[in-house]
Motif scaffolding. Sequence first.
Motif, short mmCIF file in Angstrom:
data_model
loop_
_atom_site.label_atom_id
_atom_site.label_comp_id
_atom_site.label_asym_id
_atom_site.label_seq_id
_atom_site.Cartn_x
_atom_site.Cartn_y
_atom_site.Cartn_z
N SER A 105 15.58 -3.73 7.77
CA SER A 105 14.21 -4.28 7.76
C SER A 105 13.15 -3.18 7.80
CB SER A 105 14.02 -5.23 8.93
OG SER A 105 14.29 -4.57 10.13
N TRP A 106 13.41 -2.11 8.53
CA TRP A 106 12.37 -1.09 8.66
C TRP A 106 12.28 -0.20 7.42
CZ3 TRP A 106 16.48 -1.91 11.85
CH2 TRP A 106 17.50 -0.98 11.87
N THR A 107 13.16 -0.39 6.43
CA THR A 107 12.94 0.24 5.13
C THR A 107 12.55 -0.81 4.09
OG1 THR A 107 15.28 0.16 4.58
CG2 THR A 107 14.49 2.20 5.53
N PHE A 108 13.04 -2.06 4.28
CA PHE A 108 12.72 -3.14 3.33
C PHE A 108 11.22 -3.45 3.36
CE2 PHE A 108 12.44 -7.87 2.64
CZ PHE A 108 12.86 -7.88 1.32
N ARG A 109 10.63 -3.55 4.54
CA ARG A 109 9.20 -3.92 4.64
C ARG A 109 8.30 -2.87 3.98
NH1 ARG A 109 10.41 -6.16 10.32
NH2 ARG A 109 11.17 -8.23 9.76
N PRO A 110 8.51 -1.58 4.27
CA PRO A 110 7.69 -0.57 3.56
C PRO A 110 7.90 -0.63 2.04
CG PRO A 110 8.73 0.42 5.47
CD PRO A 110 9.28 -0.97 5.35
N LEU A 111 9.14 -0.94 1.60
CA LEU A 111 9.38 -1.05 0.15
C LEU A 111 8.51 -2.16 -0.45
CD1 LEU A 111 11.06 -0.52 -2.47
CD2 LEU A 111 12.71 -2.18 -1.60
N LEU A 112 8.42 -3.30 0.26
CA LEU A 112 7.60 -4.41 -0.25
C LEU A 112 6.13 -4.00 -0.37
CD1 LEU A 112 8.98 -7.53 1.66
CD2 LEU A 112 9.63 -6.65 -0.58
N LEU A 113 5.68 -3.21 0.61
CA LEU A 113 4.27 -2.81 0.60
C LEU A 113 4.00 -1.75 -0.46
CD1 LEU A 113 3.64 -2.71 4.46
CD2 LEU A 113 3.03 -4.51 2.84
N GLU A 114 5.01 -0.93 -0.73
CA GLU A 114 4.80 0.18 -1.67
C GLU A 114 5.10 -0.19 -3.12
OE1 GLU A 114 7.27 3.24 0.00
OE2 GLU A 114 6.04 3.23 1.82
N SER A 115 5.93 -1.21 -3.34
CA SER A 115 6.34 -1.57 -4.71
C SER A 115 5.96 -3.01 -5.02
CB SER A 115 7.85 -1.41 -4.88
OG SER A 115 8.20 -0.09 -4.95
N PRO A 116 4.74 -3.24 -5.52
CA PRO A 116 4.33 -4.61 -5.83
C PRO A 116 5.24 -5.28 -6.84
CG PRO A 116 2.51 -3.05 -6.23
CD PRO A 116 3.68 -2.25 -5.77
N GLU A 117 5.83 -4.46 -7.77
CA GLU A 117 6.73 -5.07 -8.78
C GLU A 117 7.94 -5.69 -8.10
OE1 GLU A 117 5.90 -1.85 -8.77
OE2 GLU A 117 5.21 -1.20 -10.74
N VAL A 118 8.51 -4.99 -7.13
CA VAL A 118 9.69 -5.50 -6.44
C VAL A 118 9.31 -6.74 -5.62
CG1 VAL A 118 11.42 -4.98 -4.66
CG2 VAL A 118 10.82 -3.24 -6.38
N THR A 119 8.18 -6.65 -4.92
CA THR A 119 7.73 -7.77 -4.10
C THR A 119 7.52 -9.01 -4.95
OG1 THR A 119 6.59 -6.18 -2.73
CG2 THR A 119 5.97 -8.46 -2.42
N TYR A 120 6.89 -8.82 -6.11
CA TYR A 120 6.61 -9.95 -6.99
C TYR A 120 7.91 -10.60 -7.47
CZ TYR A 120 4.80 -12.62 -10.92
OH TYR A 120 4.51 -13.63 -11.78
N LYS A 121 8.90 -9.78 -7.85
CA LYS A 121 10.17 -10.34 -8.34
C LYS A 121 10.91 -11.08 -7.22
CE LYS A 121 10.74 -7.01 -11.96
NZ LYS A 121 11.37 -5.76 -12.33
N ILE A 122 10.84 -10.56 -6.02
CA ILE A 122 11.48 -11.25 -4.90
C ILE A 122 10.80 -12.60 -4.69
CG2 ILE A 122 11.85 -11.20 -2.38
CD1 ILE A 122 12.40 -8.19 -2.67
N LEU A 123 9.46 -12.61 -4.76
CA LEU A 123 8.72 -13.87 -4.58
C LEU A 123 9.09 -14.89 -5.65
CD1 LEU A 123 5.11 -12.77 -3.62
CD2 LEU A 123 6.64 -14.22 -2.29
N VAL A 124 9.19 -14.42 -6.90
CA VAL A 124 9.53 -15.33 -8.00
C VAL A 124 10.91 -15.95 -7.75
CG1 VAL A 124 10.10 -15.45 -10.47
CG2 VAL A 124 8.05 -14.24 -9.72
N GLU A 125 11.86 -15.12 -7.29
CA GLU A 125 13.21 -15.64 -7.04
C GLU A 125 13.21 -16.62 -5.85
OE1 GLU A 125 15.88 -15.74 -8.68
OE2 GLU A 125 17.35 -16.32 -7.15
#
Length: 144
Positions: free
Chosen positions: A110-130
């Motif tokens: 979690s402590w690497t996943f959350r920063p990834l979401l904040l730093e990579s909008p593309e990844v965050t968006y794809k996770i949201l779509v799924e």
Amino acid sequence: MARKTANPATLAMLQRVPLFAGLREKEVRSIQTMGREVDFAAGTNITSEGEQGVAFFLILDGRATVLVGGKVKRQLGPGDFVGEIALLDGGPRSATVRCETPVRGLALVSWTFRPLLLESPEVTYKILVEVCRRLRAADRESSA
Ligand code: CMP
């Protein structure tokens, strides 16, 4: 058993995963370095419904089944991911994910996943779509 990833084959695989499509090689390398490659034996659980969880998993190889209340909801394979819900809302695991074959995954705590979401909008968006797709599928199933 978990091991630190520095595997070029894993990097090539991560670059082909739809979740990370569009990211620069540098970003994918950084995700690989943040994660750990984890091997699960057939028949073991990646997540257990109702338990707390600290990691997000991207399936690199193998097949798994999603079960809610003991009922099969979905089959997963390479490129699919699990574990985002408990990390996003801090609640318990919403499903059991059981390995049907040996599964190799990339785990992000979690402590690497959350920063990834904040730093990579593309990844965050794809996770949201799924997540939306899974919600719609669950709604369709409950109203059928
Ligand atoms: P999480 O609740 O953290 O742990 C169990 C995971 O199973 C969950 O995150 C999702 O990634 C996944 N999951 C839960 N319900 C479904 C579903 N209906 N279809 C596909 N994946 C699911």
